[in-house]
Scaffold this active site. Sequence first.
Site, PDB file in Angstrom:
ATOM      1  N   LYS A   1      28.398  46.163 -19.048  1.00 19.25           N
ATOM      2  CA  LYS A   1      29.509  46.521 -19.958  1.00 19.25           C
ATOM      3  C   LYS A   1      30.304  45.269 -20.360  1.00 19.25           C
ATOM      4  CE  LYS A   1      29.405  51.142 -18.131  1.00 19.25           C
ATOM      5  NZ  LYS A   1      30.106  52.383 -17.826  1.00 19.25           N
TER       6      LYS A   1
ATOM      7  N   HIS B   1      24.910  54.988 -25.611  1.00 23.02           N
ATOM      8  CA  HIS B   1      25.710  55.117 -24.393  1.00 23.02           C
ATOM      9  C   HIS B   1      26.949  55.973 -24.706  1.00 23.02           C
ATOM     10  CE1 HIS B   1      28.393  54.123 -21.086  1.00 23.02           C
ATOM     11  NE2 HIS B   1      27.294  53.878 -20.405  1.00 23.02           N
TER      12      HIS B   1
ATOM     13  N   GLU C   1      29.947  55.633 -24.044  1.00 20.90           N
ATOM     14  CA  GLU C   1      31.111  54.882 -24.535  1.00 20.90           C
ATOM     15  C   GLU C   1      30.942  54.546 -26.021  1.00 20.90           C
ATOM     16  OE1 GLU C   1      30.961  51.984 -21.397  1.00 20.90           O
ATOM     17  OE2 GLU C   1      31.451  53.598 -19.999  1.00 20.90           O
TER      18      GLU C   1
HETATM   19  P1  PGA Z   1      28.914  53.795 -13.720  1.00 22.68           P
HETATM   20  O1  PGA Z   1      28.405  53.645 -15.243  1.00 22.68           O
HETATM   21  O2  PGA Z   1      27.738  53.502 -12.828  1.00 22.68           O
HETATM   22  O3  PGA Z   1      30.019  52.795 -13.580  1.00 22.68           O
HETATM   23  O4  PGA Z   1      29.398  55.207 -13.570  1.00 22.68           O
HETATM   24  C1  PGA Z   1      27.137  54.088 -15.626  1.00 22.68           C
HETATM   25  C2  PGA Z   1      26.918  53.786 -17.082  1.00 22.68           C
HETATM   26  O5  PGA Z   1      27.850  53.902 -17.870  1.00 22.68           O
HETATM   27  O6  PGA Z   1      25.791  53.451 -17.516  1.00 22.68           O
END
Ligand code: PGA
Length: 249
Positions: A11, A94, A96
């Site tokens: 990220k 994704h 997000e």
């Molecule tokens: P996380 O994120 O392991 O921090 O829950 C997973 C992702 O968004 O791919």
Amino acid sequence: MRSYYVAGNWKMHKTVGESVALAKALAAALADCGEKVMIAPAFTSLAAVAEALRGSKLILGAQNMAVEEQGAHTGEVSVLMLKDLGVRAVILGHSERRHTYGESDALVNRKVRLALAHGLEPILCVGETLEEREAGRLEEVVGTQLREGLAGVSPEDFKRVTIAYEPVWAIGTGKTATPEDADSVHAFCRKVLAELYGPSAAKSACIQYGGSVKPENAAALMAKPNIDGALVGGASLKPESFVPIAKFR
Ligand code: PGA
């Protein structure tokens, strides 16, 4: 033996120097790891991480990609630029991107097809919000994301696609779907894939689970028949947590 695919989504974390240090530590610690492992640093670190991974088995991935090949798209990064850096995989759709940046299934589908046309291996992310799950709409939402995300993708190209099931309520929250819960959604994904590509392609498809995967829960999740790997966010930022996930067995 069953093969697994573990991917780290860094990220919007880490400077170039921090990314190189992490990539080198992972390459060393995972040199003897039998699973397929990918790491996806921020765009700004890709070139340096590509260099750091030279000679390692780790795959270099990107977290997103522009929908057009090139042109007047201020702030976007194209598939040609990614390929030029040695990127082999790309995370698309994704949650997000979908929920914070408004990416639609149609847009995600265009990115998936563009990535495939250029020889990249896309990871197509799907997953429901808590509200959708509680309203009984899980299958409708995930089914639509799969069908629309894969529209126009040929059976031949589908072999290079990985699906990541990431329930939105489990991402970065510390809440994981139980292995049973996740496995049943993975089974549903396989059912949709069977409708699209036939039972044998659906059976051999790689479906990762994502959402608060940690060293403590990785083995139980991946022991499930329909869970073929993990897409890891927070726990991919440190060797102490990512290495045991990739070496879960
Ligand atoms: P996380 O994120 O392991 O921090 O829950 C997973 C992702 O968004 O791919």
